[in-house]
Write an enzyme that holds these catalytic residues in place. Structure first.
Site, PDB file in Angstrom:
ATOM      1  N   HIS A   1      -7.746   2.466  53.695  1.00  0.00           N
ATOM      2  CA  HIS A   1      -7.164   3.703  53.173  1.00  0.00           C
ATOM      3  C   HIS A   1      -5.699   3.516  52.767  1.00  0.00           C
ATOM      4  O   HIS A   1      -4.827   4.300  53.110  1.00  0.00           O
ATOM      5  CB  HIS A   1      -7.306   4.843  54.174  1.00  0.00           C
ATOM      6  CG  HIS A   1      -8.734   5.117  54.543  1.00  0.00           C
ATOM      7  ND1 HIS A   1      -9.722   5.335  53.609  1.00  0.00           N
ATOM      8  CD2 HIS A   1      -9.347   5.173  55.750  1.00  0.00           C
ATOM      9  CE1 HIS A   1     -10.872   5.526  54.218  1.00  0.00           C
ATOM     10  NE2 HIS A   1     -10.682   5.425  55.512  1.00  0.00           N
TER      11      HIS A   1
ATOM     12  N   THR B   1       0.813  -1.223   0.000  1.00  0.00           N
ATOM     13  CA  THR B   1       0.000   0.000   0.000  1.00  0.00           C
ATOM     14  C   THR B   1       0.842   1.266   0.000  1.00  0.00           C
ATOM     15  O   THR B   1       0.298   2.365  -0.094  1.00  0.00           O
ATOM     16  CB  THR B   1      -0.937   0.031   1.224  1.00  0.00           C
ATOM     17  OG1 THR B   1      -0.154   0.009   2.414  1.00  0.00           O
ATOM     18  CG2 THR B   1      -1.893  -1.158   1.216  1.00  0.00           C
TER      19      THR B   1
ATOM     20  N   GLU C   1     -15.724  -4.452  52.358  1.00  0.00           N
ATOM     21  CA  GLU C   1     -15.995  -3.927  51.019  1.00  0.00           C
ATOM     22  C   GLU C   1     -15.622  -4.939  49.935  1.00  0.00           C
ATOM     23  O   GLU C   1     -16.366  -5.155  48.985  1.00  0.00           O
ATOM     24  CB  GLU C   1     -15.203  -2.632  50.788  1.00  0.00           C
ATOM     25  CG  GLU C   1     -15.705  -1.431  51.570  1.00  0.00           C
ATOM     26  CD  GLU C   1     -16.854  -0.720  50.875  1.00  0.00           C
ATOM     27  OE1 GLU C   1     -17.326  -1.203  49.828  1.00  0.00           O
ATOM     28  OE2 GLU C   1     -17.271   0.331  51.395  1.00  0.00           O
TER      29      GLU C   1
ATOM     30  N   ASP D   1       3.384  -3.557  11.900  1.00  0.00           N
ATOM     31  CA  ASP D   1       2.684  -3.066  10.712  1.00  0.00           C
ATOM     32  C   ASP D   1       3.311  -1.751  10.256  1.00  0.00           C
ATOM     33  O   ASP D   1       3.581  -0.866  11.067  1.00  0.00           O
ATOM     34  CB  ASP D   1       1.203  -2.860  11.045  1.00  0.00           C
ATOM     35  CG  ASP D   1       0.314  -2.910   9.820  1.00  0.00           C
ATOM     36  OD1 ASP D   1       0.767  -2.466   8.753  1.00  0.00           O
ATOM     37  OD2 ASP D   1      -0.828  -3.387   9.936  1.00  0.00           O
ATOM     38  N   ILE D   2       3.537  -1.631   8.952  1.00  0.00           N
ATOM     39  CA  ILE D   2       4.106  -0.409   8.380  1.00  0.00           C
ATOM     40  C   ILE D   2       3.061   0.315   7.530  1.00  0.00           C
ATOM     41  O   ILE D   2       2.757   1.483   7.740  1.00  0.00           O
ATOM     42  CB  ILE D   2       5.356  -0.714   7.528  1.00  0.00           C
ATOM     43  CG1 ILE D   2       6.421  -1.426   8.372  1.00  0.00           C
ATOM     44  CG2 ILE D   2       5.915   0.574   6.920  1.00  0.00           C
ATOM     45  CD1 ILE D   2       6.908  -0.635   9.564  1.00  0.00           C
TER      46      ILE D   2
ATOM     47  N   LYS E   1      -5.245  12.455   8.952  1.00  0.00           N
ATOM     48  CA  LYS E   1      -4.823  13.830   8.664  1.00  0.00           C
ATOM     49  C   LYS E   1      -5.812  14.508   7.713  1.00  0.00           C
ATOM     50  O   LYS E   1      -6.053  15.722   7.810  1.00  0.00           O
ATOM     51  CB  LYS E   1      -3.418  13.820   8.045  1.00  0.00           C
ATOM     52  CG  LYS E   1      -2.895  15.197   7.667  1.00  0.00           C
ATOM     53  CD  LYS E   1      -1.469  15.143   7.162  1.00  0.00           C
ATOM     54  CE  LYS E   1      -0.971  16.531   6.778  1.00  0.00           C
ATOM     55  NZ  LYS E   1       0.454  16.537   6.371  1.00  0.00           N
TER      56      LYS E   1
END
Length: 510
Positions: A273, A65, A325, A124-125, A136
């Site tokens: 805490h 590509t 909790e 991947d390039i 862009k």
């Protein structure tokens, strides 16, 4: 002329439906490799990238590509007459939509035994280059990196097209995606080359969930996990019961995990805490939890308990007696789950307790900056204890000092821990002076302090803490040493018959 969409994805989720609907919207589809085969097999017309570039894919698909026919079609400004004239002269068609996601680099390096060559082949390039070009040009190009966005894009296209704000939002997601991808690659190669503190420090985290609020109700917050985490992480926990975790729950639960990972024998840690309030070890998990509870039966109420062995029915029944909790453990027996899930709000977290072999960093933000340091992996296994006093510690005192040292490492400075008989008795945390922290710990321990040990995270600049310990009935002290006035503290110990050992290792925790 038809609009053109370029599809090239490693994640094929939703691909065929997306391609089919683009075809119905009269888009000409262009694709590569496996993506093209999948679209063709579904009976949808699609051009190969070679038909667009008039150039074959070469070097095992490494180059396909990276061509002006692709990037000219992406980067040309539609409103720029000169750009459009150049496209026409060169017979390049604009590309109006791009759907790309990248080679699975993250998944590849997460595999056990992956080689450097395998990792490199999954960098991947072309994909990031197309994504960045399309992002862009978001004013003219719709760019999609996540299959979850396919539906929204199709709906908008059927309604006349995506609004400027929608395209910009998709563009922002692309730049986050490629930044994440590049950060993982940078991190992988930094690890290979053993550059712990490179000239730029890139980290990337992926969102786990939005939180109801932050440390306080007026603060917003979200929870993120580090990509390819190693070792124990709450981000990988499986919640078996209870309400959604809050910001403070996660902080406290992480503090509990850090302490319980110090122990190999059955151990229980109660945290309030972000400070341990009760720690116990024993021959069984039940025994360990009872010791942790008895260490501070007041502070444990409404706290968080971490356990390092499977929770059995007897331990579950004991845990159920008070309001907690969160309970964290590597596993729960079915009988334990049956008992604990009757409390619908009690959060049960199943967490794989494992230590990473790779050194980890601790990140702390400051205004406009970031502090990066190694995590505190210091332990008594790597040091030789130095007896500084006339009296040597007994075997039991030594075992109690080891317990106190493991715990004080995780208490906010100034920190003092009082322990005896495989459990903590009192914890003094976060005080502006050490004698103040000691007094809090002794007050909590009460009469049980007689015959106990005291652990301090840093040295004593004056003998006043030793004097307070003697008054409380402490018989042994473990501390780093290193003060100019160490001898004053040693003399005070000798006067009261207390044994003191130096670790030559400090455990400040701010």
């Amino acid at each position: 002329m038809k609009k053109r969409a370029l599809l090239s994805v490693s994640n094929k989720q939703g691909l065929i439906d997306f391609a089919e609907q683009l075809h119905e919207l009269d888009y000409e589809l262009v694709s590569t490799g496996g993506t093209k085969r999948a679209i063709e097999e579904a009976g949808i017309p699609v051009l190969s990238i070679s038909e667009v570039t008039d150039f074959p894919e070469i070097m095992d698909g490494r180059v396909k590509t990276l061509h002006p026919s692709v990037h000219g079609g992406l980067l040309a400004k539609r409103g720029n007459e000169d750009h459009m004239k150049q496209l026409d002269e060169l017979d390049i068609q604009t590309i109006d939509l791009v759907a790309v996601n990248l080679y699975p680099f993250k998944e590849t390096i997460a595999k056990e035994g992956v080689t450097e060559a395998e990792a490199i082949e999954n960098i991947d390039i072309g994909g990031p280059t197309m994504l960045r070009a399309a992002a862009k040009s978001f004013e003219d190009v719709t760019v999609v990196v996540a299959p979850s966005d396919y539906g929204e894009v199709i709906t908008a296209l059927r309604s006349g097209g995506l609004a400027y704000e929608s395209r910009r939002k998709l563009s922002a997601k692309v730049f986050r995606h490629t930044a994440n991808y590049d950060a993982m690659i940078a991190g992988y190669f930094s690890d290979l080359t053993e550059e712990a503190y490179p000239e730029t420090y890139s980290v990337t985290y992926e969102k786990v969930q939005s939180l109801r609020y932050g440390e306080n109700p007026h603060q917003t917050a979200s929870f993120y996990k580090k990509a390819n985490t190693e070792g124990t992480s709450l981000a990988d926990a499986e919640q078996l019961n209870g309400k959604e975790l809050s910001y403070n729950n996660i902080q406290d639960a992480n503090a509990a995990l850090e302490v319980v990972l110090e122990f190999n024998q059955p151990a229980a840690v109660a945290v309030k805490h972000m400070n341990p309030c009760g720690v116990g070890v024993g021959d069984s998990l039940y025994d360990a939890y009872v010791k942790a509870y008895e260490g501070d039966p007041v502070s444990i109420f409404g706290g968080i308990v971490a356990l390092n062995k499977e929770v059995d029915a007897d331990t579950a029944a004991k845990l159920k007696e008070i309001f907690l909790e969160i309970i964290i453990a590597p596993s729960f027996s079915q009988e334990a789950l049956d008992l604990l899930t009757t409390k619908k709000n009690l959060r049960l977290l199943k967490v794989d307790l494992k230590k990473s072999d790779r050194p980890a960093h601790k990140l702390t933000t400051v205004n406009g900056g970031l502090l990066v340091q190694d995590t505190d992996e210091g332990s008594l296994d790597s040091v030789e204890l130095e007896v500084a006093t006339e009296r040597e510690p007994s075997e039991q005192e030594l075992e109690d000092m080891k317990l106190g040292w493991k715990v004080v490492k995780h208490v906010k400075s100034n920190a003092i821990v009082v322990a005896k008989g495989d459990r903590t008795l009192g914890v003094g945390a976060g005080q502006m002076n050490r004698v103040g922290a000691a007094k809090i710990a002794f007050e909590q321990a009460g009469e049980n302090a007689v015959g106990s040990i005291m652990a301090s995270d840093a040295f004593f600049p004056m003998p006043d803490t030793v004097e307070a310990a003697a008054e409380a009935g402490v018989t042994a002290i473990i501390q780093p040493g290193g003060s100019k006035r160490d001898q004053d503290s040693v003399d005070a110990c000798n006067k009261h018959g207390i044994t003191m050992v130096f670790t030559r290792m400090r455990h400040f925790k701010h």
